[in-house]
Design an enzyme around this catalytic site. Structure first.
Site, short mmCIF file in Angstrom:
data_model
loop_
_atom_site.label_atom_id
_atom_site.label_comp_id
_atom_site.label_asym_id
_atom_site.label_seq_id
_atom_site.Cartn_x
_atom_site.Cartn_y
_atom_site.Cartn_z
N SER A 116 37.85 41.33 35.33
CA SER A 116 39.27 41.51 35.89
C SER A 116 40.80 41.30 34.83
O SER A 116 40.22 40.21 34.32
CB SER A 116 39.44 41.29 37.38
OG SER A 116 39.98 40.58 37.98
N TYR A 140 39.87 33.90 43.71
CA TYR A 140 38.91 34.70 42.48
C TYR A 140 39.26 35.01 41.45
O TYR A 140 38.31 35.31 40.85
CB TYR A 140 39.64 36.27 43.41
CG TYR A 140 38.98 37.47 42.55
CD1 TYR A 140 37.89 38.14 42.54
CD2 TYR A 140 40.13 38.70 41.80
CE1 TYR A 140 37.44 38.78 42.04
CE2 TYR A 140 39.41 39.65 41.61
CZ TYR A 140 38.33 39.87 41.39
OH TYR A 140 38.33 41.70 41.43
N LYS A 144 35.94 35.22 38.34
CA LYS A 144 35.66 35.54 36.82
C LYS A 144 35.62 34.92 35.51
O LYS A 144 34.81 35.05 34.95
CB LYS A 144 36.50 36.61 37.57
CG LYS A 144 36.94 37.99 38.66
CD LYS A 144 35.21 38.72 38.06
CE LYS A 144 35.17 39.76 39.27
NZ LYS A 144 33.67 40.58 39.75
#
Length: 326
Positions: A116, A140, A144
């Protein structure tokens, strides 16, 4: 056979359809926490399982002759990750480690990792290259980034070959109208605009109109889900044929759309008028984030071809034929 984790989700289901179109054999592993079983064809082997449970992952590798993994499964709501980091670290990191351990144990050494742009955080420059400093600002984004680092360590220690694909804002739906975006809750811009225009919400909020951009609203790089999975397919083919390995690529259009531009295009395509409410800026929202996708164009020979109108037309087709999702 290709294992697609998260293959019942928005992007994963489009990936499964494309793999089948190109004659790959596919098996899907998904816990259906955010995915939908109806998004996976009935004739595709489907295992409802949780990557956090290693025994369930081992069962898949014991039953199917897997040659490579495309790893989409992850919790992916940025706001929720800030409020519930434990959920994200447990799911995204533990799930990945279990998957990698079983891969190595099963002599499967090729993985495409769905990463991402969140790994970059809020970079100083608007156009983001793969070597841009990575400073994620959410749990988040950190998961990643940590996942990428874990995969690199497994590559060094066990010979795992990988490709990381970092993408920005994904939009649109399957051009055949069979697959689309069905999130609960929905946090993405275009689906929320279209749902508002369908009458599902009373107003649409724009957060900040005083950014240093031509129309005062944020600009982001949006990519059609079809272009995105085509990029994944190209990467997979190169990884399987040992043409590219242990590398990372941004997948994006290399150009941005503002919130007002997206909103007006949605109004034009649907022939409906939005009830707009202007709100204050949200903390941490940069004015402009655009992918530098030159490396993917140069190395993978991939380039996004579908534009904003394509994204909105296919999404609107999906929402009008599936007003309640799957």
């Amino acid at each position: 056979m290709i294992l697609v984790t998260g293959g019942a989700g928005y992007i994963g289901s489009h990936m499964v359809k494309l793999l089948l179109k190109h004659k790959f054999k596919v098996v899907v592993l998904d816990d259906l926490s955010t995915g939908n079983r109806k998004a996976v064809p009935d004739d595709v082997p489907f295992i409802m399982g949780d990557l956090k449970h290693a025994s369930q992952v081992k069962q898949v590798f014991q039953e199917y002759p897997i040659s490579a993994v495309m790893h989409f499964a992850a919790k992916c709501y940025v706001g929720e990750s800030v409020e519930q980091p434990s959920k994200y670290y447990n799911n995204n990191l533990l799930g990945l480690i279990n998957l990698l351990d079983v891969m190595v144990e099963s002599n499967v050494y090729k993985v495409i990792f769905s990463s991402s742009c969140a790994v970059y955080g809020v970079p100083a420059q608007h156009f983001i290259k793969e070597d841009t400093t990575q400073r994620p600002i959410s749990a988040y984004g950190r998961t990643k980034l940590f996942c990428e680092e874990i995969i690199k360590d497994y590559s060094i220690a066990y010979g795992l070959n990988y490709i990381f694909l970092r993408y920005f804002n994904v939009a649109g739906a399957d051009t055949d109208g069979e697959l689309g975006e069905d999130h609960q809750p929905e946090t993405h811009l275009i689906p929320n605009i279209l749902k508002h225009l369908q009458g599902q919400t009373q107003q649409f909020n724009i957060y900040g109109v005083d950014y240093p951009t031509p129309d005062g609203t944020c600009i982001r790089d949006y990519i059609h889900v079809t272009d995105l999975v085509n990029g994944h397919l190209t990467a997979l083919s190169m990884l399987l044929n040992d043409k590219v390995k242990n590398d990372e690529f941004n997948l994006g259009r290399g150009a941005g759309y503002s919130i007002k531009e997206i909103l007006h295009t949605c109004e034009q395509i649907t022939n409906k008028q939005a009830n707009i409410h202007i709100d204050k800026r949200r903390p941490g929202d940069p004015a402009k984030l655009i992918a530098n996708a030159y490396k993917a164009e140069n190395v993978l020979k991939w380039k996004a071809s579908l534009d904003l109108e394509d994204m909105i037309r296919t999404a609107w087709k999906w929402f009008t034929t599936h007003p309640n999702g799957y």
